[in-house]
Design an enzyme around this catalytic site. Structure first.
Site, PDB file in Angstrom:
ATOM      1  CG  ASP B 325      -2.097  -0.875   1.031  1.00  0.00           C
ATOM      2  OD1 ASP B 325      -2.685  -0.787  -0.049  1.00  0.00           O
ATOM      3  OD2 ASP B 325      -2.417  -1.661   1.929  1.00  0.00           O
ATOM      4  CD  GLU B 366      -2.078  16.221   5.423  1.00  0.00           C
ATOM      5  OE1 GLU B 366      -2.257  16.240   6.661  1.00  0.00           O
ATOM      6  OE2 GLU B 366      -2.561  15.366   4.663  1.00  0.00           O
ATOM      7  CG  PHE B 393     -10.468  21.352   7.189  1.00  0.00           C
ATOM      8  CD1 PHE B 393     -10.040  21.854   5.958  1.00  0.00           C
ATOM      9  CD2 PHE B 393     -11.244  20.194   7.203  1.00  0.00           C
ATOM     10  CE1 PHE B 393     -10.380  21.219   4.793  1.00  0.00           C
ATOM     11  CE2 PHE B 393     -11.598  19.566   6.029  1.00  0.00           C
ATOM     12  CZ  PHE B 393     -11.150  20.076   4.822  1.00  0.00           C
ATOM     13  NE  ARG B 398     -14.552  21.752  -0.941  1.00  0.00           N
ATOM     14  CZ  ARG B 398     -14.090  21.609  -2.177  1.00  0.00           C
ATOM     15  NH1 ARG B 398     -13.193  20.683  -2.445  1.00  0.00           N
ATOM     16  NH2 ARG B 398     -14.519  22.390  -3.138  1.00  0.00           N
ATOM     17  CG  ASP B 540      -5.523  -1.406   8.005  1.00  0.00           C
ATOM     18  OD1 ASP B 540      -6.105  -1.426   6.903  1.00  0.00           O
ATOM     19  OD2 ASP B 540      -5.109  -0.383   8.549  1.00  0.00           O
ATOM     20  CG  ASP B 544      -7.252  -4.174   3.135  1.00  0.00           C
ATOM     21  OD1 ASP B 544      -7.522  -3.834   1.971  1.00  0.00           O
ATOM     22  OD2 ASP B 544      -6.629  -3.471   3.946  1.00  0.00           O
TER      23      ASP B 544
END
Lengths: 553, 705
Positions: B325, B366, B393, B398, B540, B544
């Site tokens: 991944d 970020e 946020f 946005r 996980d 999956d």
């Protein structure tokens, strides 16, 4: 010419000839067994015998066909000998006794050609041609068929089909062995081998005695005898007889014929699995061991200590004087390395170590290069073993040509490598401590042991040569060598075909940098090591008490 | 870690992913060396002796033959005592005991771990919820059944494996993972699985039990590390068959030797025959085989990986395709600022300053990365802004940002949202803006637009923050290594193909699957497998699970859902997806160790023949003494030396069996060359030297010399 130089040149010529021929012949073999079209005569044969020439078989069916064909062959050959007196071309010979017929039938059907009779005195022309010669062809073709089935197992993926035994048998006989044998017979006739239907003629010797010299279709027998690694001679003297093997050239030519198909088949294998280098790795291992044995045999025969050998320059005893010591020892290695069993000299009379070399050659399991077909399938089984041992060392489940070697494969490989030593050792063990066994021994001491060991080694490996010295035509030896011959031939074939079936089913693992390469010189070295250590060392204790005890004394 | 990128950028992995490198922490330390430590050996001795029970020995055909040989020689030594007879008898017993010792030492390391796990499983009282009354009842944890709902509050030990159906709590999972930092477990989503034996640190959750007592993860773990549930793996079975085959061949050789010896008037004593037999059968590998397997599993446990089947460990060595991944494995969990692109003639310093201000209160990775980048690149220190009003946020706006005390507003966020804000604030969006935004997107990055509006002024676009997926350091080298090992890496990402291609290029993976949905992953695995490849992956989430089950090696993260853990065949307690690479290496190392010791063992036979054959027969055939190339002292000393060498080599190789043959990422051809040289050639040479040295010693023993 200096005999050593002559020998080196002969071997050089032989190697060169094989190097030149193995590629075209190998390609031809690959084409024969991969092709989808049938010859007219083949189609006719299939129609007559009710075989579907385009239908393929699963491994059990393939095996059943091999066994059924062989069983019927034994019965036919047995019957033919039992009634030969009443059939044409019998030359007035009597019907062959039951135990000898049985022994001969089993022996020729298994490509062994152990002969407990003198060819020229017991068998008429019809048995020789319609019985023995036919088996010389088809028993070799059976070996080829089984080898090809194993190759297909490696080459194919996700299938349970291994080809059609009847088709493989027919093609091997008609397209491979027949034309080659024809050409070889013509060459032999050209150099003086006999080919006629006479009853023989009488000659008057210098001493005034009369000697009856039988004639017959000798050259045609001789060519397939060598080409099919059969070894059963027309004459009791086998390739030492001037009618079978007239000149030094034919002597070398016969060694060439013996080695021709076994050394070409690996190339066909490489072609059929789509990677010629794989074939080269196998053939290189075969050649290294075979050449090593040629050198070893030549050295011990030429430099044996002792008054007589020193005076003569080499150990002349038992050798064919027309060819000399080294040409004889070359022939002896060729014949014992290929399960042929033809002889141009008496192995029993070799020096102890020279005789030991012929024994050891066979103890390797007739894989270097071994008999027609049987040599390659035996070698591939050992290659699987080598891959298993070495393959783990690269950190992956071992795989050969993309096929994983798991528990089932190892079980079959393990059983395969068990059969021959078990047969040889058990029967030898019984023979050396029982009256029935030891009473046949001519020479007491270690040499007697070598004689018995040789008999069972030769039988279980389908070689067919005899060490001499042992009176093997007794009930005990006829029964036990007969059993050894059958066990040594068919039990391994069961495991080989099962292995082929199991490999064919698998999906191929694509090769990557993580795959152990099996085409490199390193693999060849490993392969040689496995053949010598796993197959050869098993017999070291026995060899120590036989040839080594005698030769190192 | 999830397969779909979450644009809020919040790391979805709460596992203590090891930063900086693929080598995670080891569960225990100080394991190198000390394997031949006399104390360890002495501790394992009782277990080794207990294993002499024939019912145990018979499972290992090679060593069973040794034990039978030991019994026979002992009886003969008692009946007809001699120094030689006793030396052989004793050393044959020692050979058998050494083999058991190897296994016992390997197991003892697991036992210690099992004991510590068991402590976590102390009898727990569960607070069972009784449905209709909503009351609770105390029951022993062992009496819970699947479907029961239990309450766990701060301080409680969770009584069994289950799923959080209500509430959120921080849980201490150190009993299982060895990691002391607590993790969050909450109802719904991919973090709902809880493991029995772990402890709730805060809050209250309701857990629905999903596993029967005795079959819980903890129970499985204990069984695994103890080796109790160890089953022979396919390759081990194949190797065992080969060893049994070789043993039978040598049994026959020896059985047939006596008649031949009798014929040759060189009858051998049964003691000598037993000695030869034990020397020839592959005892070295026979003795160490199970220890190698246990140690291989143990090496995984040391790295906090639990293999739920030994088969998976072997398969790991065979893996030829790795599905990785992107997020968390190849790249850092979150995007990071990598560039400020001013637009409309804005001064870069001003842009950096505005970007930093807008991000001061942004606690996402970020946001922090913007602050750090501005500091490192433009020397702007993080400022303490007092009385500022932070705008968080929200999915609706946005955008996030700050309103400074002087009235200046700073905003950063999605391009369209910020452009809208600028226009509303009376500003103009400069011409180059869209181009700059598109340029960032085009390279696979995420553009964030920064704008400011002074008090009373018009809003103004400052520039674009280029947020980029940062590929972890050293990944390209790592993938190069894998390529040399013959393993193809495929990056799985939810990104669009453009972004995926850019990252794939940078990381140096061989292939990528973009916009991957769980079913795409499954399809890819199937396709690879049809081509004969073995596939490994990590996962996980519940979605999956099918892919984890389909993969040949499916490593579930311990933070993942119960469904994922059950579908995979390994669980990584550290939840570090990069560990997949280590798992592959451990798998390979296991097979290499097995192969190397087998080769060594078989190659040993050459020297043993040369020691024993002349010793047996040189008295009758003096010529055979020429095979005595080692010039061993006497026939008795030669045989004794071979037997002693055969026993000692086992114990000397125990550390190698435990530690594993050194593995380097190299091509198969180069590995083969190296290992054949060391273990093949070494296997031929070493016993010549060893037997000679032992002979020099034992020849001084009266009765042997």
């Amino acid at each position: 010419m200096n005999p050593t130089l002559a020998a080196v040149l002969s071997v050089g010529l032989l190697v060169a000839a094989l190097v030149v021929v193995h590629r075209p012949l190998g390609s031809y073999l690959a084409r024969v067994y991969s092709g989808t079209t049938h010859l007219r005569v083949e189609r006719l044969l299939y129609r007559l015998s009710g075989v579907d020439g385009d239908g393929e078989q699963r491994w059990p069916a393939y095996l059943r066909s091999v066994l059924a064909f062989s069983a019927v062959s034994v019965l036919l050959l047995y019957g033919l000998q039992r009634v030969q007196h009443w059939l044409p071309l019998s030359l007035g010979r009597q019907n062959v006794a039951p135990d000898m017929s049985w022994n001969t039938a089993a022996s020729f059907v298994t490509n062994t050609n152990w002969q407990s009779y003198s060819g020229e005195q017991v068998m008429g022309h019809l048995v020789q041609m319609a019985g023995l010669a036919v088996q010389n062809f088809v028993s070799a073709a059976v070996g080829l068929a089984v080898a090809v089935a194993l190759i297909r197992g490696l080459a194919r993926s996700r299938t349970d089909r291994l080809g059609n035994f009847w088709v493989d048998l027919t093609r091997g006989s008609l397209r491979v062995l027949l034309p080659l044998a024809f050409v070889a017979a013509v060459v032999l006739v050209g150099f003086g081998a006999v080919q006629n239907f006479t009853h023989g003629f009488d000659a008057h010797t210098v001493q005034g005695a009369t000697q009856h010299i039988p004639g017959g279709p000798v050259a045609s027998q001789e060519s397939i005898k060598e080409l099919g690694t059969n070894g059963g001679g027309f004459y009791n003297a086998n390739s030492a007889h001037p009618f079978e093997n007239p000149t030094s050239f034919t002597n070398l030519f016969e060694v060439f014929l013996i080695l021709l198909i076994p050394f070409s088949l690996p190339y066909a294998f490489g072609r059929m699995v789509g990677d010629r280098r794989q074939g080269y790795a196998v053939v290189a291992a075969m050649a290294v061991i075979c050449l090593g044995a040629v050198v070893a045999s030549g050295v011990v025969e030429a430099h044996h200590p002792g008054a007589a050998p020193t005076a003569a320059g080499a150990s002349m005893e038992g050798k064919e004087t027309r060819f000399g010591v080294l040409a004889s020892s070359l022939f002896s290695v060729g014949t014992t390395m290929t399960s042929t069993g033809a002889v141009d000299s008496w192995h029993d009379s070799y020096t102890a170590l020279g005789g030991g070399v012929t024994l050891f050659d066979m103890h390797l399991g007739e894989v270097t290069p071994g008999g027609v077909g049987s040599g390659l399938y035996g070698a591939l089984v050992l290659a699987v073993l080598a891959v298993f041992l070495a393959g783990l060392m690269v950190g992956r489940t071992p795989e050969y040509l993309g096929k994983r070697i798991g528990a089932r494969e190892m079980k079959l490989v393990g059983l395969y490598i068990l059969v021959m030593p078990a047969t040889v050792l058990v029967f030898t063990g019984i023979a050396v401590v029982t009256k029935m066994g030891t009473s046949s021994i001519l020479n007491p001491g270690p040499h007697g042991l070598s004689e018995i060991l040789y008999a069972y080694t030769s039988a279980a490996n389908n070689n067919g040569s005899a060490f001499g010295g042992l009176s093997a035509n007794t009930m005990f030896y006829n029964v036990t060598t007969g059993l050894s011959v059958l066990i040594g031939r068919f039990v391994p074939i069961v495991f080989v075909l099962a292995l082929a079936g199991s490999l064919a089913k698998q999906q191929k693992v694509p090769a990557s940098a993580g795959t152990m390469p099996t085409h490199t010189p390193l693999f060849t070295v490993l392969f040689v090591g496995v053949i010598l250590i796993v197959a050869g060392l098993t017999f070291l204790p026995a060899l120590a008490l036989g040839p080594l005890a005698e030769g190192l004394a | 870690m999830s397969t779909v990128d979450v644009h809020s950028g919040r790391s979805t992995s709460d596992g203590p992913a090891t930063p900086g490198g693929p080598h995670g922490p080891r569960r225990t330390t100080g394991r190198a060396g000390g394997l031949l430590d006399p104390a360890t050996l002495a501790r394992s001795l009782p277990a080794a002796l207990a294993k002499l029970d024939p019912r145990h020995m018979v499972r290992n055909p090679v060593m069973f033959v040794v034990e039978v040989g030991s019994v026979v020689t002992t009886v003969l030594a008692v009946v007809d005592p001699s120094v030689f007879a006793w030396v052989i008898a004793v050393w044959l017993w020692i050979t058998a005991i050494f083999a058991n010792l190897a296994e016992a030492v390997a197991e003892s390391r697991g036992k210690a771990q099992a004991d510590s796990l068991r402590r976590a499983r102390t009898d727990v009282t569960a607070r069972l919820l009784v449905d209709d009354t909503a009351g609770e009842r105390a029951v022993p944890g062992t009496e819970l059944t699947v479907g029961d709902r239990v309450v766990c509050e701060a301080g409680d030990t969770i009584p069994g494996d289950g799923e959080v159906v209500e509430g959120v709590a921080s849980v201490d999972e150190s009993a299982i993972t060895g990691e002391s930092a607590p993790v969050i477990r909450e109802a719904g989503g991919d973090r709902s699985a809880v493991t029995g034996g772990t402890r709730v640190l805060s809050d209250r959750i309701v857990v629905r039990i999903t596993t029967r007592p005795g079959e819980t993860f903890l129970d499985k773990m204990i069984g695994l590390v103890e080796g109790a549930s160890r089953q022979k793996t396919p390759n081990e079975i194949a190797l065992n068959i080969l060893l049994a085959g070789l043993t039978i061949v040598f049994l026959l050789t020896i059985a047939a030797l006596q008649p031949m010896a009798v014929y040759s008037h060189a009858r051998q004593s049964v003691i000598v025959l037993c000695a030869l037999l034990v020397c020839l059968i592959p005892t070295t590998i026979g003795a160490l085989l199970s220890a190698i397997g246990i140690a291989g599993m143990d090496r995984l446990v040391q790295r906090n990986v639990l293999a739920l089947s030994g088969r998976a460990v072997e398969a790991a060595g065979d893996v030829s395709t790795l599905l990785l991944d992107k997020t968390g494995t190849i790249t850092m969990g979150a995007r990071q600022a990598s560039e400020f692109v001013p637009v409309g003639g804005c001064d870069p310093e001003r842009l950096a300053s505005a970007a930093q201000l807008a991000s001061l209160a942004d606690e996402t990775p970020e946001g922090r990365s913007v602050v750090v980048y501005a500091k490192e690149r433009y020397g702007l220190r993080g400022r303490e802004v007092t009385d500022a009003h932070f705008v968080p946020f929200s999915a609706e706006t946005r955008m996030s940002g700050v309103d400074l005390p002087d009235g200046t507003q700073v905003r950063k966020g999605a391009a369209a949202a910020v452009m809208h804000w600028v226009r509303q604030g009376g500003g103009e969006v400069p011409d180059g803006t869209s181009a700059a935004v598109d340029a960032v997107s085009g390279t696979g990055g995420t553009p964030l637009l920064v704008a400011t509006r002074p008090a009373g002024g018009t809003a103004e676009v400052q520039g674009v923050i280029h947020l980029k997926d940062v590929v972890k350091e050293g990944m390209a080298d790592r993938f190069g290594e894998l390529r040399r090992m013959g393993i193809r890496t495929v990056m799985i990402t939810g990104d669009n193909p453009l972004t995926a291609a850019a990252i794939a290029e940078e990381a140096g993976v061989d292939d990528y699957l973009a916009e991957a949905k769980p079913e795409d992953k499954l399809a890819l695995i199937r396709k690879e497998q049809e081509g004969g490849h073995l596939v490994a992956m990590t996962g996980d989430g519940t979605n999956d699970a099918p892919a984890l089950a389909q993969a040949d090696v499916g490593v579930a993260m311990n933070t993942g859902t119960m469904a994922a853990k059950e579908a995979g065949n390994m669980v990584d307690l550290d939840s570090n997806p990069t560990k997949l690479i280590e798992i592959v290496e451990i798998g390979k190392q296991l097979l290499i160790t097995r192969g190397a010791l087998t080769t060594f063992s078989v190659a040993n036979d050459v020297a043993k023949y040369f020691a024993i054959i002349p010793a047996m027969f040189a008295s009758v055939f003096p010529g055979l003494d020429r095979l005595n190339v080692m010039q061993l002292h006497s026939s008795t000393s030669a045989i004794a030396s071979a037997v002693i060498f055969n026993a000692i080599i086992i114990v000397l190789l125990v550390p190698l069996a435990m530690r594993g043959v050194k593995y380097r990422a190299r091509s198969a051809a180069s590995l083969l060359r190296r290992n054949v040289l060391i273990y093949g050639l070494g296997g031929i040479v070493v016993p010549f030297v060893g037997i000679k040295l032992i002979d020099l010693l034992v020849s001084h023993i009266p009765g042997l010399g």
